[in-house]
Design a protein around this motif. Structure first.
Motif, PDB file in Angstrom:
ATOM      1  N   MET A 116      29.724  49.997  38.232  1.00  0.00           N
ATOM      2  CA  MET A 116      30.431  48.962  37.895  1.00  0.00           C
ATOM      3  C   MET A 116      32.080  49.069  37.508  1.00  0.00           C
ATOM      4  SD  MET A 116      28.805  46.236  38.478  1.00  0.00           S
ATOM      5  CE  MET A 116      29.765  45.331  37.868  1.00  0.00           C
ATOM      6  N   ASP A 117      32.359  50.380  36.831  1.00  0.00           N
ATOM      7  CA  ASP A 117      33.749  50.692  36.697  1.00  0.00           C
ATOM      8  C   ASP A 117      34.363  50.772  38.178  1.00  0.00           C
ATOM      9  OD1 ASP A 117      33.366  50.825  33.942  1.00  0.00           O
ATOM     10  OD2 ASP A 117      32.960  53.278  34.005  1.00  0.00           O
ATOM     11  N   LYS A 118      33.867  51.450  39.017  1.00  0.00           N
ATOM     12  CA  LYS A 118      34.573  51.483  40.230  1.00  0.00           C
ATOM     13  C   LYS A 118      34.835  50.043  40.915  1.00  0.00           C
ATOM     14  CE  LYS A 118      33.414  56.216  41.489  1.00  0.00           C
ATOM     15  NZ  LYS A 118      32.691  57.345  42.509  1.00  0.00           N
ATOM     16  N   VAL A 119      33.847  49.226  40.784  1.00  0.00           N
ATOM     17  CA  VAL A 119      33.987  47.765  41.208  1.00  0.00           C
ATOM     18  C   VAL A 119      34.965  47.139  40.634  1.00  0.00           C
ATOM     19  CG1 VAL A 119      32.691  45.677  41.444  1.00  0.00           C
ATOM     20  CG2 VAL A 119      31.460  47.747  42.411  1.00  0.00           C
ATOM     21  N   LYS A 120      34.972  47.019  39.294  1.00  0.00           N
ATOM     22  CA  LYS A 120      36.118  46.471  38.425  1.00  0.00           C
ATOM     23  C   LYS A 120      37.572  46.842  38.927  1.00  0.00           C
ATOM     24  CE  LYS A 120      32.654  45.129  34.894  1.00  0.00           C
ATOM     25  NZ  LYS A 120      32.404  45.362  33.650  1.00  0.00           N
ATOM     26  N   ALA A 121      37.615  48.382  38.907  1.00  0.00           N
ATOM     27  CA  ALA A 121      38.902  48.921  39.573  1.00  0.00           C
ATOM     28  C   ALA A 121      39.048  48.294  40.888  1.00  0.00           C
ATOM     29  CB  ALA A 121      38.754  50.415  39.493  1.00  0.00           C
ATOM     30  N   PHE A 122      38.350  48.145  41.691  1.00  0.00           N
ATOM     31  CA  PHE A 122      38.544  47.681  43.239  1.00  0.00           C
ATOM     32  C   PHE A 122      39.044  46.070  42.954  1.00  0.00           C
ATOM     33  CE2 PHE A 122      36.717  44.856  46.369  1.00  0.00           C
ATOM     34  CZ  PHE A 122      37.446  45.389  47.611  1.00  0.00           C
ATOM     35  N   ARG A 123      38.289  45.506  42.195  1.00  0.00           N
ATOM     36  CA  ARG A 123      38.923  43.990  42.013  1.00  0.00           C
ATOM     37  C   ARG A 123      40.123  44.012  41.416  1.00  0.00           C
ATOM     38  NH1 ARG A 123      32.792  42.109  40.018  1.00  0.00           N
ATOM     39  NH2 ARG A 123      33.526  42.802  38.113  1.00  0.00           N
ATOM     40  N   ASN A 124      40.451  44.455  40.340  1.00  0.00           N
ATOM     41  CA  ASN A 124      41.882  44.685  39.810  1.00  0.00           C
ATOM     42  C   ASN A 124      42.888  44.947  40.861  1.00  0.00           C
ATOM     43  OD1 ASN A 124      40.916  43.985  37.288  1.00  0.00           O
ATOM     44  ND2 ASN A 124      40.484  45.986  36.385  1.00  0.00           N
ATOM     45  N   GLU A 125      42.687  45.940  41.639  1.00  0.00           N
ATOM     46  CA  GLU A 125      43.673  46.407  42.514  1.00  0.00           C
ATOM     47  C   GLU A 125      43.925  45.443  43.564  1.00  0.00           C
ATOM     48  OE1 GLU A 125      41.861  50.226  44.069  1.00  0.00           O
ATOM     49  OE2 GLU A 125      42.378  51.139  42.315  1.00  0.00           O
ATOM     50  N   ASN A 126      42.696  44.564  43.950  1.00  0.00           N
ATOM     51  CA  ASN A 126      42.910  43.673  44.952  1.00  0.00           C
ATOM     52  C   ASN A 126      42.967  42.157  44.357  1.00  0.00           C
ATOM     53  OD1 ASN A 126      42.192  44.839  47.707  1.00  0.00           O
ATOM     54  ND2 ASN A 126      40.921  45.861  46.305  1.00  0.00           N
ATOM     55  N   CYS A 127      43.375  42.000  42.953  1.00  0.00           N
ATOM     56  CA  CYS A 127      43.651  40.792  42.483  1.00  0.00           C
ATOM     57  C   CYS A 127      42.513  39.781  42.468  1.00  0.00           C
ATOM     58  CB  CYS A 127      44.842  40.139  43.072  1.00  0.00           C
ATOM     59  SG  CYS A 127      46.444  41.207  43.025  1.00  0.00           S
ATOM     60  N   PHE A 128      41.156  40.184  41.975  1.00  0.00           N
ATOM     61  CA  PHE A 128      40.208  39.376  42.059  1.00  0.00           C
ATOM     62  C   PHE A 128      39.953  39.195  40.513  1.00  0.00           C
ATOM     63  CE2 PHE A 128      39.310  41.275  46.237  1.00  0.00           C
ATOM     64  CZ  PHE A 128      39.253  40.317  47.019  1.00  0.00           C
TER      65      PHE A 128
END
Length: 277
Positions: A260-272
Motif C-alpha cells: 500500500m505504501d507503494k500504491v499510494k506513492a504511485f497515486r500521488n505521483e500520478n495525481c490520483f
C-alpha cells in the motif's frame, strides 16, 4: 470522477480480500474450533489489512470449497454473524461476496450495510462446478425488492474456473454487459485466485467500457501493480497480501503495508487524489 472516489475514497482503489475460513456446512469446517475460531481469524486478517492501509475490504467465503452456485442459508447466516461481530472494528468501506450466488450476496449486503458486492451476474458457463447459469434480470429485481439499490455491483465477466458456453470474445461481452445491465464495475480475472490478469484483456475491456469502472480482479502484486493500475481503475487484492504470497495463508501485515505504501506513492505521483490519505 468515478463512484470510487465517493464510496471508497480514492481513484485507483485497492479492495483487499478478507477470506473467511470454512463455515458450518462446508466440508472443511473445523467443528472442534467452531465459529469462534473463524471469527477470530477474520478479525486478525481484518486488522492486518486495515493497519496496512488498504482502501476497502471485501469479505468472502473463499474457503467454502468446492463452491456452490445456490448457496445454503447457513453460509449466509455465518457470514452475517462474522461481519456483525466485527462491525465496530471495520473502519474502511466494505463489500461482500458470497461465492457464487449473486442474490445471496445482495441479501448479505442488505443485512450488513455493505457498500458493494462482486459476483457473476451474467452469462452461462461450463465450469468446475458444472453448467453455471445466471439470471441477471431477476437478480437486479431482487436487489430493488430488498432495498439494496444503492449497493454497487461489480460484475465479474471472466469467472474463475469457468468459460462462456457461447463463442464470444471478451470485448463483445464487455460491450453488451455494459449496454444491457449498466454495471457499476467490470472485473477482469485470471484463471484462479492469485493468477495474474492478462494486461491485454484488461486493456480490451477498458477500451470497450470507457465510462465504467474496470478492476484487475486477480494476481495484482507489488511487481505488476503499476502496469495493472495504468490500465485499470482499481484492483481487488487477496493472495499478494498473504504470508509468502500463498492463497491458503493468513494476511501478512508487513506485505500489506509495503504494497500500500507503494500504491499510494504511485497515486500521488500520478495525481490520483485520496480522501482517506
Amino acid at each position: 470522477m468515478t463512484w470510487l472516489k465517493d464510496v471508497v475514497g480514492t481513484e485507483k482503489a485497492i479492495i483487499a480480500m478478507c477470506h473467511l475460513l470454512p463455515l458450518p456446512g462446508d466440508p472443511y469446517f473445523n467443528k472442534e474450533k467452531g465459529m469462534e475460531y473463524v471469527v477470530e481469524m477474520a478479525r486478525k486478517d481484518l486488522q492486518a489489512l486495515q493497519e496496512g492501509g488498504v482502501d476497502a475490504v471485501m469479505f468472502s467465503n473463499e474457503f467454502s470449497m468446492p463452491y456452490l452456485t445456490d448457496v445454503k442459508t447457513e453460509t449466509v447466516a455465518a457470514m452475517a454473524r462474522i461481519i456483525g461481530e466485527l462491525m465496530s472494528e471495520i473502519n474502511v468501506p466494505f463489500g461482500v461476496n458470497v461465492l457464487w450466488d449473486a442474490q445471496k450476496s445482495l441479501d448479505l449486503a442488505a443485512a450488513t450495510g455493505a457498500k458493494f458486492v462482486r459476483e457473476i451476474f451474467t452469462g452461462v458457463y461450463a465450469s468446475d462446478f458444472g453448467t453455471w447459469n445466471t439470471n441477471v434480470g431477476e437478480t437486479i429485481r431482487h436487489q430493488y425488492r430488498i432495498g439494496a439499490e444503492n449497493v454497487k455491483l461489480l460484475f465479474n465477466i471472466v469467472p474463475e474456473a469457468a468459460k462462456y458456453l457461447a463463442d464470444r470474445d471478451l470485448e463483445s461481452i464487455a460491450k453488451s454487459t455494459v449496454f444491457n445491465n449498466r454495471p457499476d464495475a467490470l472485473c477482469v480475472s485470471g484463471l484462479t485466485a492469485g493468477a495474474q490478469t492478462d494486461k491485454n484483456l484488461l486493456r480490451k475491456v477498458k477500451n470497450q467500457a470507457t465510462e465504467t469502472v474496470v478492476f484487475a480482479n486477480t494476481g495484482v502484486t507489488m511487481n505488476n501493480f503499476e502496469e495493472q493500475l495504468s490500465i485499470a481503475d482499481g484492483a481487488v487484492v487477496g493472495t499478494a497480501f498473504k504470508y509468502d504470497g500463498k492463497f491458503e495463508n493468513h494476511v501478512d501485515p508487513k506485505r500489506v503495508k509495503e504494497f500500500m505504501d507503494k500504491v499510494k506513492a504511485f497515486r500521488n505521483e500520478n495525481c490520483f487524489d485520496e480522501l482517506n490519505g
